[in-house]
Write a protein that holds these residues in place. Structure first.
Motif, short mmCIF file in Angstrom:
data_model
loop_
_atom_site.label_atom_id
_atom_site.label_comp_id
_atom_site.label_asym_id
_atom_site.label_seq_id
_atom_site.Cartn_x
_atom_site.Cartn_y
_atom_site.Cartn_z
N LYS A 129 0.83 -1.19 0.00
CA LYS A 129 0.00 0.00 0.00
C LYS A 129 0.88 1.25 0.00
O LYS A 129 1.79 1.37 0.82
CB LYS A 129 -0.91 0.00 1.22
N ASN A 197 -5.26 -1.28 -7.52
CA ASN A 197 -4.04 -2.05 -7.76
C ASN A 197 -3.35 -1.63 -9.06
O ASN A 197 -4.00 -1.45 -10.09
CB ASN A 197 -4.35 -3.54 -7.82
N THR A 220 -0.89 -1.00 -4.20
CA THR A 220 -2.28 -0.52 -4.12
C THR A 220 -2.22 0.94 -3.69
O THR A 220 -1.69 1.27 -2.64
CB THR A 220 -3.09 -1.33 -3.10
#
Length: 221
Positions: A129, A197, A220
């Motif tokens: 992330k 993504n 992501t």
């Protein structure tokens, strides 16, 4: 016959030992390239990430369900993960698009050799992330330095779980200048307008010779 059996048993023992040694040798991580090169470690490139998560437990069958893309990579060629920092090409001369075909970007065009072809597999790779403004970090064990880095990010709407990575699916978002030889290099990148993504594709042109690295990081936003 007993004499024959006594004479033959050492031969069979030697053959059995040789087969056992060969089997064990296949499990030994090869360190020739891994001891000399580098990779993007944050957000981690595919081979690095698979090695980081499973290098100490790569025979664990749970990987097949928990991390299926790394599972297929370890099954296909474990040496690609042991040599997570050896994904490079020599002598490309900056002609990256000519040297690296669509669908082979994450293997650096090495798919035909088989070593890194699993990096090109399409599917649900585990992601890191990040925000739209993020930092790339390289670990370069041999301190090659860099002539430059080029960072590409997939365009909004691209689905890495179902679509093959191509040059046309990428946007160049960063080209750096030179970096002096060092084991750790970091630089900031901005990729606005993206959610969900994506794949961050980094080309690292090393300074010690015409050697370029091709590194796919799954993220992501």
């Amino acid at each position: 016959m007993r004499v024959h059996g006594v004479l033959e048993s050492p031969r069979w023992a030697l053959r059995a030992f040789a087969l056992l040694f060969a089997s064990l040798l296949c499990l030994v991580p090869w360190a020739d390239t891994a001891a000399a090169h580098g990779s993007i470690v944050n957000p981690g490139a595919r081979a690095y990430s698979c090695h980081e998560r499973w290098g100490g437990d790569h025979m664990n069958p749970a990987m097949q369900q928990e991390d299926p893309m790394c599972w297929q990579a370890w099954q296909d060629n474990p040496n690609a993960m042991w040599n997570w920092n050896g994904l490079y090409r020599n002598g490309v001369g900056g002609n990256f698009r000519s040297a690296i075909p669509d669908g082979q970007l994450c293997s650096g065009g090495n798919a035909e050799s088989g070593r890194y072809r699993s990096m090109d597999a399409v599917g649900p790779w585990k992601t890191t992330k990040i925000g739209n403004n993020f930092t790339m970090s390289l670990y370069d064990q041999a301190s090659h330095g860099a002539d430059f880095f080029q960072v590409y990010v997939t365009k909004q709407g691209f689905n890495p779980a179902t679509q093959q990575l191509t040059w046309g699916s990428l946007e160049l978002v960063k080209t750096t200048g030179r970096y002096a030889p060092a084991q750790n290099i970091s630089f900031d990148v901005s990729a606005p307008g993206r959610t969900g993504n994506h794949v961050v594709f980094t080309i690292w042109q090393a300074s010690h010779m015409d050697q370029s690295y091709y590194l796919c990081s799954d993220v992501t936003f």
